[in-house]
Design a protein around this motif. Structure first.
Motif, PDB file in Angstrom:
ATOM      1  N   ALA A 196       0.829  -1.208   0.000  1.00 14.45           N
ATOM      2  CA  ALA A 196       0.000   0.000   0.000  1.00 14.45           C
ATOM      3  C   ALA A 196       0.862   1.255   0.000  1.00 14.45           C
ATOM      4  N   ALA A 197       1.965   1.216   0.752  1.00 17.33           N
ATOM      5  CA  ALA A 197       2.855   2.378   0.834  1.00 17.33           C
ATOM      6  C   ALA A 197       3.554   2.652  -0.495  1.00 17.33           C
ATOM      7  N   GLU A 198       3.647   1.662  -1.359  1.00 21.34           N
ATOM      8  CA  GLU A 198       4.209   1.875  -2.694  1.00 21.34           C
ATOM      9  C   GLU A 198       3.258   2.674  -3.581  1.00 21.34           C
ATOM     10  N   ILE A 199       1.970   2.667  -3.227  1.00 26.06           N
ATOM     11  CA  ILE A 199       0.954   3.335  -4.017  1.00 26.06           C
ATOM     12  C   ILE A 199       0.630   4.731  -3.491  1.00 26.06           C
ATOM     13  N   THR A 200       0.565   4.861  -2.169  1.00 28.37           N
ATOM     14  CA  THR A 200       0.165   6.124  -1.554  1.00 28.37           C
ATOM     15  C   THR A 200       0.781   6.238  -0.164  1.00 28.37           C
ATOM     16  N   PRO A 201       1.010   7.455   0.324  1.00 23.97           N
ATOM     17  CA  PRO A 201       1.520   7.609   1.693  1.00 23.97           C
ATOM     18  C   PRO A 201       0.502   7.048   2.701  1.00 23.97           C
ATOM     19  N   ILE A 202       0.996   6.363   3.695  1.00 22.16           N
ATOM     20  CA  ILE A 202       0.145   5.785   4.739  1.00 22.16           C
ATOM     21  C   ILE A 202       0.421   6.538   6.034  1.00 22.16           C
ATOM     22  N   ALA A 203      -0.620   7.095   6.633  1.00 21.73           N
ATOM     23  CA  ALA A 203      -0.465   7.845   7.881  1.00 21.73           C
ATOM     24  C   ALA A 203      -0.646   6.957   9.104  1.00 21.73           C
ATOM     25  N   ALA A 204      -1.554   5.984   9.010  1.00 22.31           N
ATOM     26  CA  ALA A 204      -1.863   5.159  10.182  1.00 22.31           C
ATOM     27  C   ALA A 204      -2.446   3.829   9.746  1.00 22.31           C
ATOM     28  N   VAL A 205      -2.318   2.856  10.622  1.00 26.93           N
ATOM     29  CA  VAL A 205      -2.934   1.545  10.439  1.00 26.93           C
ATOM     30  C   VAL A 205      -3.521   1.141  11.785  1.00 26.93           C
ATOM     31  N   GLN A 206      -4.636   0.416  11.742  1.00 24.07           N
ATOM     32  CA  GLN A 206      -5.273  -0.049  12.972  1.00 24.07           C
ATOM     33  C   GLN A 206      -5.507  -1.540  12.871  1.00 24.07           C
ATOM     34  N   ASN A 207      -4.914  -2.286  13.778  1.00 22.58           N
ATOM     35  CA  ASN A 207      -5.063  -3.730  13.840  1.00 22.58           C
ATOM     36  C   ASN A 207      -5.348  -4.147  15.270  1.00 22.58           C
ATOM     37  N   MET A 208      -5.924  -5.326  15.404  1.00 23.30           N
ATOM     38  CA  MET A 208      -6.048  -5.910  16.738  1.00 23.30           C
ATOM     39  C   MET A 208      -4.636  -6.247  17.221  1.00 23.30           C
ATOM     40  N   TYR A 209      -4.386  -6.072  18.504  1.00 24.93           N
ATOM     41  CA  TYR A 209      -3.094  -6.429  19.064  1.00 24.93           C
ATOM     42  C   TYR A 209      -3.354  -7.234  20.314  1.00 24.93           C
ATOM     43  N   ASP A 210      -2.970  -8.465  20.305  1.00 20.41           N
ATOM     44  CA  ASP A 210      -3.190  -9.380  21.403  1.00 20.41           C
ATOM     45  C   ASP A 210      -1.858  -9.644  22.084  1.00 20.41           C
ATOM     46  N   LEU A 211      -1.730  -9.240  23.322  1.00 21.28           N
ATOM     47  CA  LEU A 211      -0.454  -9.394  24.022  1.00 21.28           C
ATOM     48  C   LEU A 211      -0.054 -10.850  24.213  1.00 21.28           C
ATOM     49  N   ALA A 212      -1.015 -11.739  24.180  1.00 18.77           N
ATOM     50  CA  ALA A 212      -0.684 -13.150  24.355  1.00 18.77           C
ATOM     51  C   ALA A 212      -0.034 -13.731  23.101  1.00 18.77           C
ATOM     52  N   THR A 213      -0.487 -13.323  21.931  1.00 15.93           N
ATOM     53  CA  THR A 213       0.050 -13.886  20.697  1.00 15.93           C
ATOM     54  C   THR A 213       0.861 -12.887  19.884  1.00 15.93           C
ATOM     55  N   ARG A 214       0.653 -11.608  20.147  1.00 17.41           N
ATOM     56  CA  ARG A 214       1.347 -10.535  19.408  1.00 17.41           C
ATOM     57  C   ARG A 214       1.238 -10.762  17.900  1.00 17.41           C
ATOM     58  N   ARG A 215       0.046 -11.113  17.478  1.00 13.35           N
ATOM     59  CA  ARG A 215      -0.233 -11.499  16.102  1.00 13.35           C
ATOM     60  C   ARG A 215       0.184 -10.456  15.073  1.00 13.35           C
ATOM     61  N   HIS A 216       0.101  -9.180  15.395  1.00 13.79           N
ATOM     62  CA  HIS A 216       0.427  -8.134  14.428  1.00 13.79           C
ATOM     63  C   HIS A 216       1.694  -7.356  14.811  1.00 13.79           C
ATOM     64  N   GLU A 217       2.569  -7.981  15.581  1.00 14.94           N
ATOM     65  CA  GLU A 217       3.783  -7.284  16.005  1.00 14.94           C
ATOM     66  C   GLU A 217       4.646  -6.875  14.814  1.00 14.94           C
ATOM     67  N   ASP A 218       4.677  -7.686  13.749  1.00 10.58           N
ATOM     68  CA  ASP A 218       5.453  -7.318  12.565  1.00 10.58           C
ATOM     69  C   ASP A 218       4.893  -6.056  11.905  1.00 10.58           C
ATOM     70  N   VAL A 219       3.573  -5.888  11.960  1.00  9.50           N
ATOM     71  CA  VAL A 219       2.952  -4.679  11.407  1.00  9.50           C
ATOM     72  C   VAL A 219       3.325  -3.475  12.266  1.00  9.50           C
ATOM     73  N   ALA A 220       3.261  -3.629  13.591  1.00  5.73           N
ATOM     74  CA  ALA A 220       3.640  -2.541  14.496  1.00  5.73           C
ATOM     75  C   ALA A 220       5.103  -2.159  14.287  1.00  5.73           C
TER      76      ALA A 220
END
Length: 65
Positions: free
Chosen positions: A9-33
């Motif tokens: 997405a950032a290759e197409i347009t500037p990205i200001a923010a992203v919102q994902n679920m963040y679960d401290l037990a699994t840290r499923r989106h830690e790579d996104v953060a």
């Protein structure tokens, strides 16, 4: 959104923010953060289903700062 989707997405347009679920037990989106932090993109945490301790809040803030 995955980290790969965020990169594409950032290759197409500037990205200001992203919102994902963040679960401290699994840290499923830690790579996104991590990717967001490295590229100056705000990472908003969607509704959590757990009550965070002050220490957990501090760790989460540090991870996305």
């Amino acid at each position: 959104m995955s980290a790969e989707e965020l990169r594409r997405a950032a290759e197409i347009t500037p990205i200001a923010a992203v919102q994902n679920m963040y679960d401290l037990a699994t840290r499923r989106h830690e790579d996104v953060a991590d990717h967001a932090a490295a590229h100056g993109i705000a990472f908003h945490v969607a509704a959590l289903s757990v009550k965070l301790s002050d220490e957990q809040c501090d760790r989460l803030s540090a991870a996305v700062a």
